[in-house]
Design an enzyme around this catalytic site. Structure first.
Site, PDB file in Angstrom:
ATOM      1  N   CYS A 214      12.546   9.774  -1.990  1.00 11.52           N
ATOM      2  CA  CYS A 214      11.402   9.272  -1.232  1.00 11.52           C
ATOM      3  C   CYS A 214      10.953   7.924  -1.796  1.00 11.52           C
ATOM      4  O   CYS A 214      10.682   7.797  -2.999  1.00 11.52           O
ATOM      5  CB  CYS A 214      10.262  10.277  -1.294  1.00 11.52           C
TER       6      CYS A 214
ATOM      7  N   ASP B  27       0.305  -3.053   0.881  1.00 13.95           N
ATOM      8  CA  ASP B  27       1.426  -2.916   1.812  1.00 13.95           C
ATOM      9  C   ASP B  27       2.320  -4.155   1.715  1.00 13.95           C
ATOM     10  O   ASP B  27       1.848  -5.285   1.608  1.00 13.95           O
ATOM     11  CB  ASP B  27       0.895  -2.750   3.242  1.00 13.95           C
TER      12      ASP B  27
ATOM     13  N   HIS C  28       0.545   8.831   3.969  1.00 15.82           N
ATOM     14  CA  HIS C  28      -0.143   7.614   3.528  1.00 15.82           C
ATOM     15  C   HIS C  28      -1.234   7.242   4.509  1.00 15.82           C
ATOM     16  O   HIS C  28      -1.117   7.474   5.706  1.00 15.82           O
ATOM     17  CB  HIS C  28       0.826   6.442   3.328  1.00 15.82           C
TER      18      HIS C  28
ATOM     19  N   HIS D  51      -3.318   3.967   5.718  1.00 16.02           N
ATOM     20  CA  HIS D  51      -3.469   2.516   5.726  1.00 16.02           C
ATOM     21  C   HIS D  51      -4.958   2.197   5.706  1.00 16.02           C
ATOM     22  O   HIS D  51      -5.705   2.684   6.563  1.00 16.02           O
ATOM     23  CB  HIS D  51      -2.883   1.918   7.011  1.00 16.02           C
TER      24      HIS D  51
ATOM     25  N   CYS E 202       7.549   8.089  -3.513  1.00 15.26           N
ATOM     26  CA  CYS E 202       7.635   8.774  -4.812  1.00 15.26           C
ATOM     27  C   CYS E 202       8.187   7.819  -5.870  1.00 15.26           C
ATOM     28  O   CYS E 202       7.747   7.837  -7.027  1.00 15.26           O
ATOM     29  CB  CYS E 202       8.493  10.027  -4.708  1.00 15.26           C
TER      30      CYS E 202
HETATM   31  P1  DGP Z   1       4.193   3.685   8.452  1.00 20.32           P
HETATM   32  O1  DGP Z   1       4.872   2.813   9.460  1.00 20.32           O
HETATM   33  O2  DGP Z   1       2.815   4.167   8.914  1.00 20.32           O
HETATM   34  O3  DGP Z   1       5.083   4.807   7.968  1.00 20.32           O
HETATM   35  O4  DGP Z   1       3.858   2.733   7.202  1.00 20.32           O
HETATM   36  C1  DGP Z   1       4.738   2.516   6.168  1.00 20.32           C
HETATM   37  C2  DGP Z   1       4.262   1.268   5.477  1.00 20.32           C
HETATM   38  O5  DGP Z   1       4.927   1.184   4.235  1.00 20.32           O
HETATM   39  C3  DGP Z   1       4.562  -0.033   6.231  1.00 20.32           C
HETATM   40  O6  DGP Z   1       3.328  -0.642   6.611  1.00 20.32           O
HETATM   41  C4  DGP Z   1       5.291  -0.897   5.224  1.00 20.32           C
HETATM   42  C5  DGP Z   1       5.089  -0.173   3.923  1.00 20.32           C
HETATM   43  N1  DGP Z   1       6.203  -0.262   3.008  1.00 20.32           N
HETATM   44  C6  DGP Z   1       7.496   0.098   3.262  1.00 20.32           C
HETATM   45  N2  DGP Z   1       8.263  -0.110   2.186  1.00 20.32           N
HETATM   46  C7  DGP Z   1       7.444  -0.604   1.212  1.00 20.32           C
HETATM   47  C8  DGP Z   1       7.663  -0.995  -0.140  1.00 20.32           C
HETATM   48  O7  DGP Z   1       8.760  -0.952  -0.692  1.00 20.32           O
HETATM   49  N3  DGP Z   1       6.575  -1.464  -0.811  1.00 20.32           N
HETATM   50  C9  DGP Z   1       5.335  -1.551  -0.237  1.00 20.32           C
HETATM   51  N4  DGP Z   1       4.336  -2.021  -0.990  1.00 20.32           N
HETATM   52  N5  DGP Z   1       5.091  -1.155   1.026  1.00 20.32           N
HETATM   53  C10 DGP Z   1       6.139  -0.700   1.748  1.00 20.32           C
END
Ligand code: DGP
Length: 114
Positions: free
Chosen positions: A4, A30, A100, A102, A7
């Protein structure tokens, strides 16, 4: 969970910009911000998303919501307001299957939930 992404962020295997952490929760910026402030609040114990919150202990679940409020205050969003969003499943475009929230703020949001 070993496979994950979030994780791995909690464990530090993947770097992130931390904004808050406690016993139950980790919060970080994000990677693809949709607003001047865009923070993800996640439980440290893996759960796949909103549809699985019944698997969570109450302390973790409550800590997530408290952390959203705390992060918003810490980021200076109380006066202008902010939005808390949790995408669940395909129709909501959930891309990471670790619960998660936002926390979005710092600009006027559209008057729609689309
Ligand atoms: P969702 O689409 O609701 O599952 O949001 C997932 C969010 O996770 C998306 O806005 C981008 C963020 N995200 C994906 N990979 C990474 C990462 O490696 N680092 C960070 N900081 N955020 C990430």
């Amino acid at each position: 969970m070993t496979d994950c992404l979030f994780c791995k962020i909690i464990s530090g295997d993947i770097p992130s910009t931390k904004v808050y952490e406690d016993e139950y929760v980790y919060a970080f910026r994000d990677i693809n911000p949709q607003a001047p402030t865009h923070v993800l609040v996640i439980p440290k114990k893996h759960v796949s998303g909103m549809s699985a919150v019944d698997e969570m202990d109450d302390a973790s679940l409550a800590a997530c919501l408290r952390a959203c409020r705390l992060v918003a205050a810490q980021e200076g969003l109380n006066d202008g307001g902010y939005r808390v969003v949790s995408n669940c499943g395909d129709h909501a475009c959930q891309s990471v299957h670790h619960l998660h929230f936002h926390v979005l703020g710092g600009r006027q949001m559209a008057d729609t939930m689309a």
